[in-house]
Write a protein that holds these residues in place. Structure first.
Motif, PDB file in Angstrom:
ATOM      1  N   THR A 158       0.838  -1.202   0.000  1.00 31.91           N
ATOM      2  CA  THR A 158       0.000   0.000   0.000  1.00 31.91           C
ATOM      3  C   THR A 158       0.869   1.247   0.000  1.00 31.91           C
ATOM      4  N   ALA A 159       1.879   1.273   0.863  1.00 30.99           N
ATOM      5  CA  ALA A 159       2.761   2.442   0.971  1.00 30.99           C
ATOM      6  C   ALA A 159       3.492   2.715  -0.331  1.00 30.99           C
ATOM      7  N   LEU A 160       3.922   1.667  -1.021  1.00 29.82           N
ATOM      8  CA  LEU A 160       4.697   1.840  -2.249  1.00 29.82           C
ATOM      9  C   LEU A 160       3.833   2.263  -3.433  1.00 29.82           C
ATOM     10  N   ASN A 161       2.518   2.280  -3.247  1.00 35.99           N
ATOM     11  CA  ASN A 161       1.614   2.740  -4.297  1.00 35.99           C
ATOM     12  C   ASN A 161       1.051   4.134  -4.027  1.00 35.99           C
ATOM     13  N   ASP A 170      -3.167  20.070   3.194  1.00 39.28           N
ATOM     14  CA  ASP A 170      -4.143  21.081   3.619  1.00 39.28           C
ATOM     15  C   ASP A 170      -5.225  20.488   4.508  1.00 39.28           C
ATOM     16  N   ASN A 171      -5.703  19.303   4.148  1.00 41.33           N
ATOM     17  CA  ASN A 171      -6.787  18.675   4.905  1.00 41.33           C
ATOM     18  C   ASN A 171      -6.319  17.569   5.846  1.00 41.33           C
ATOM     19  N   GLY A 172      -5.003  17.326   5.852  1.00 45.13           N
ATOM     20  CA  GLY A 172      -4.464  16.322   6.773  1.00 45.13           C
ATOM     21  C   GLY A 172      -4.936  14.906   6.480  1.00 45.13           C
ATOM     22  N   MET A 173      -4.890  14.497   5.196  1.00 46.72           N
ATOM     23  CA  MET A 173      -5.352  13.171   4.817  1.00 46.72           C
ATOM     24  C   MET A 173      -4.380  12.522   3.824  1.00 46.72           C
ATOM     25  N   ILE A 174      -4.403  11.197   3.787  1.00 43.70           N
ATOM     26  CA  ILE A 174      -3.623  10.429   2.816  1.00 43.70           C
ATOM     27  C   ILE A 174      -4.580   9.529   2.057  1.00 43.70           C
ATOM     28  N   MET A 175      -4.531   9.586   0.745  1.00 44.21           N
ATOM     29  CA  MET A 175      -5.343   8.703  -0.094  1.00 44.21           C
ATOM     30  C   MET A 175      -4.564   7.423  -0.367  1.00 44.21           C
ATOM     31  N   LEU A 176      -5.128   6.292   0.005  1.00 45.18           N
ATOM     32  CA  LEU A 176      -4.527   4.993  -0.264  1.00 45.18           C
ATOM     33  C   LEU A 176      -5.228   4.390  -1.474  1.00 45.18           C
ATOM     34  N   ARG A 177      -4.508   4.293  -2.573  1.00 48.73           N
ATOM     35  CA  ARG A 177      -5.121   3.843  -3.819  1.00 48.73           C
ATOM     36  C   ARG A 177      -5.090   2.329  -3.981  1.00 48.73           C
ATOM     37  N   LYS A 178      -4.132   1.662  -3.326  1.00 46.76           N
ATOM     38  CA  LYS A 178      -4.053   0.217  -3.435  1.00 46.76           C
ATOM     39  C   LYS A 178      -4.043  -0.390  -2.040  1.00 46.76           C
ATOM     40  N   THR A 179      -5.086  -1.121  -1.719  1.00 49.01           N
ATOM     41  CA  THR A 179      -5.173  -1.807  -0.440  1.00 49.01           C
ATOM     42  C   THR A 179      -5.442  -3.281  -0.696  1.00 49.01           C
ATOM     43  N   LYS A 180      -5.349  -4.080   0.349  1.00 46.69           N
ATOM     44  CA  LYS A 180      -5.519  -5.523   0.191  1.00 46.69           C
ATOM     45  C   LYS A 180      -6.924  -5.869  -0.285  1.00 46.69           C
ATOM     46  N   ASN A 181      -7.923  -5.115   0.213  1.00 48.45           N
ATOM     47  CA  ASN A 181      -9.296  -5.398  -0.217  1.00 48.45           C
ATOM     48  C   ASN A 181      -9.693  -4.644  -1.479  1.00 48.45           C
ATOM     49  N   ARG A 182      -8.698  -3.974  -2.090  1.00 49.54           N
ATOM     50  CA  ARG A 182      -8.851  -3.307  -3.387  1.00 49.54           C
ATOM     51  C   ARG A 182      -9.812  -2.122  -3.338  1.00 49.54           C
ATOM     52  N   ARG A 183     -10.006  -1.560  -2.156  1.00 46.81           N
ATOM     53  CA  ARG A 183     -10.842  -0.379  -2.023  1.00 46.81           C
ATOM     54  C   ARG A 183      -9.972   0.811  -1.650  1.00 46.81           C
ATOM     55  N   GLN A 184     -10.147   1.898  -2.360  1.00 51.81           N
ATOM     56  CA  GLN A 184      -9.425   3.107  -1.992  1.00 51.81           C
ATOM     57  C   GLN A 184      -9.968   3.625  -0.661  1.00 51.81           C
ATOM     58  N   GLN A 185      -9.088   4.208   0.133  1.00 48.60           N
ATOM     59  CA  GLN A 185      -9.532   4.743   1.406  1.00 48.60           C
ATOM     60  C   GLN A 185      -8.698   5.955   1.802  1.00 48.60           C
ATOM     61  N   LEU A 186      -9.274   6.777   2.657  1.00 45.58           N
ATOM     62  CA  LEU A 186      -8.587   7.935   3.219  1.00 45.58           C
ATOM     63  C   LEU A 186      -8.228   7.641   4.664  1.00 45.58           C
TER      64      LEU A 186
END
Length: 311
Positions: A158-161, A170-186
Motif C-alpha cells: 500500500t505504501a509503495l503505491n 491542507d486537509n491532513g489526509m492520505i489517499m490509499l489507492r491500493k489496499t488488500k481489499n482493493r478499495r481506496q480509502q482515506l
C-alpha cells in the motif's frame, strides 16, 4: 437438474476443477496476490489427490491432506490453517457447482504467535533524525519511510503505491489507492508525519504523479528494495528487528495501549473483518495490564476518595 450436473462432472479431475476455480477467481476480478496465494496453497492439495476425481473428494481426503502437511512436510498449525482456508474456498466452489458431494470443512484451532513489534527503545534509535549535513539521501529517505510506516500502519504494498499527490497536507489526509481489499480509502495524516513529509519533498522534489517512495530512477520501487533498505538501516542503528510489517503491528499495539477504539483501528488498517482487528487485543493482552490501575474506574474512584479524606 442437479443430478444431471453431477453426472456431467463425475469424470472431472481435481486438477481440472482447480483450473475452473482459478478462472472463476479471475472473472470475479480477485487481486493477483490473492490468486497467487490460492495457487501456492491449493496446488499441494491437487498434488496430494494424485489425479483423482473431484467427485471422490470427501472429508477424509481433507483430513488426510491435513495430516500429510503435518507429518510429511512439518507444517506448523498456523500454516496448516492457512492452507486449509484456501482449500476450503476451492472445495466449496466445487460443491456450489455440484462437482462433488457437499460437506462441512471446519478449520482446526491454532495458537497464534505474538506478533513481533518494535520496543520504545528501538523506536528511539530508529526515529532519531539523521544529520542532514552528513548523512546520505538513502539514509534520510529510509528514516522518512520508517516514520511513515509507524504513523500509518500501512502494508508495504500500500505504501509503495502512494503518489505525491495522494498526500493532502491542507486537509491532513492520505489517499490509499491500493489496499488488500482493493478499495481506496482515506486515512488521517498526523501533524508529525506531515512535517517530516514536507521536508522530505522539499529535498527530494518530484511531480504530483510520482511515487512518494520511488527507487533511484524515480520509478515504483519493489518490495525487496525497501526490505533491503530497512534491514541495512536498522542493523546500522543497532536494532535487530528488521521487519517492515512489524511497524504495522507496532502501530496497532500502540493504538490499543493509548486507548484508541477498535472500530477506527479496523478502518485505518483496512481490515475487512473486525475479527482480524480483535486478534491484536488478544495478542497484546498482557501489555494491557500496564498501568491498569491508572485507568481502571474502580481504582480511580478509590484513589479520589483517599485524596478527599487526606484533604
Amino acid at each position: 437438474m442437479k443430478q444431471i450436473q453431477m453426472n456431467k462432472s463425475k469424470n472431472l479431475s481435481v486438477e481440472d476443477a482447480y483450473d475452473l476455480f482459478i478462472r472463476k477467481c479471475r472473472v470475479k476480478n480477485l487481486s493477483q496476490a490473492s490468486i497467487v496465494s490460492y495457487e501456492n496453497k491449493i496446488h499441494p492439495f491437487v498434488d496430494y489427490c494424485e489425479g483423482g476425481l473431484i467427485s471422490a473428494v470427501t472429508i477424509d481426503t481433507v483430513d488426510g491432506f491435513t495430516n500429510h502437511l503435518k507429518t510429511e512436510h512439518n507444517v506448523n498449525d498456523v500454516s496448516v490453517v492457512s492452507y486449509l482456508r484456501s482449500v476450503r474456498a476451492f472445495l466449496y466452489y466445487c460443491m456450489e457447482c455440484n462437482y462433488m458431494t457437499t460437506f462441512k470443512i471446519h478449520l482446526p484451532k491454532a495458537q497464534k504467535d505474538i506478533k513481533e513489534t518494535y520496543s520504545n527503545e528501538q523506536l528511539e534509535k530508529l526515529l532519531a533524525k539523521p544529520d542532514l549535513n552528513s548523512c546520505s539521501f538513502t539514509e534520510f529517505k529510509t528514516w522518512v519511510f520508517e516514520n511513515y510506516m509507524l504513523a500509518t500502519g500501512n502494508r508495504l504494498s500500500t505504501a509503495l503505491n502512494v503518489h505525491i499527490k495522494d498526500i493532502d497536507f491542507d486537509n491532513g489526509m492520505i489517499m490509499l489507492r491500493k489496499t488488500k481489499n482493493r478499495r481506496q480509502q482515506l486515512i488521517p495524516l498526523s501533524a508529525s508525519l506531515s512535517e517530516i513529509l514536507r521536508e522530505y519533498l522539499d529535498i527530494r522534489g518530484g511531480n504530483p504523479d510520482d511515487f512518494l517512495f520511488c527507487n533511484n530512477y524515480g520509478e515504483q520501487a519493489s518490495n525487496r528494495t525497501w526490505q533491503t533498505l530497512v534491514y541495512r538501516y536498522n542493523i546500522k542503528h543497532g536494532v535487530n528487528v528488521t521487519s517492515i510489517h512489524s511497524f504495522r503491528h507496532t502501530f496497532a499495539k500502540n493504538w490499543i495501549l493509548s486507548g484508541g477504539d477498535i472500530v477506527r483501528l479496523k478502518t485505518i488498517m483496512g481490515h475487512s473483518n473486525i475479527a482480524v482487528t480483535n486478534e491484536y487485543l488478544a495478542m497484546f493482552g498482557q501489555d494491557l495490564q500496564m498501568d491498569f490501575e491508572k485507568f481502571n474506574p474502580l481504582d480511580n474512584l478509590k484513589n479520589r476518595n483517599r485524596e478527599q479524606i487526606r484533604m
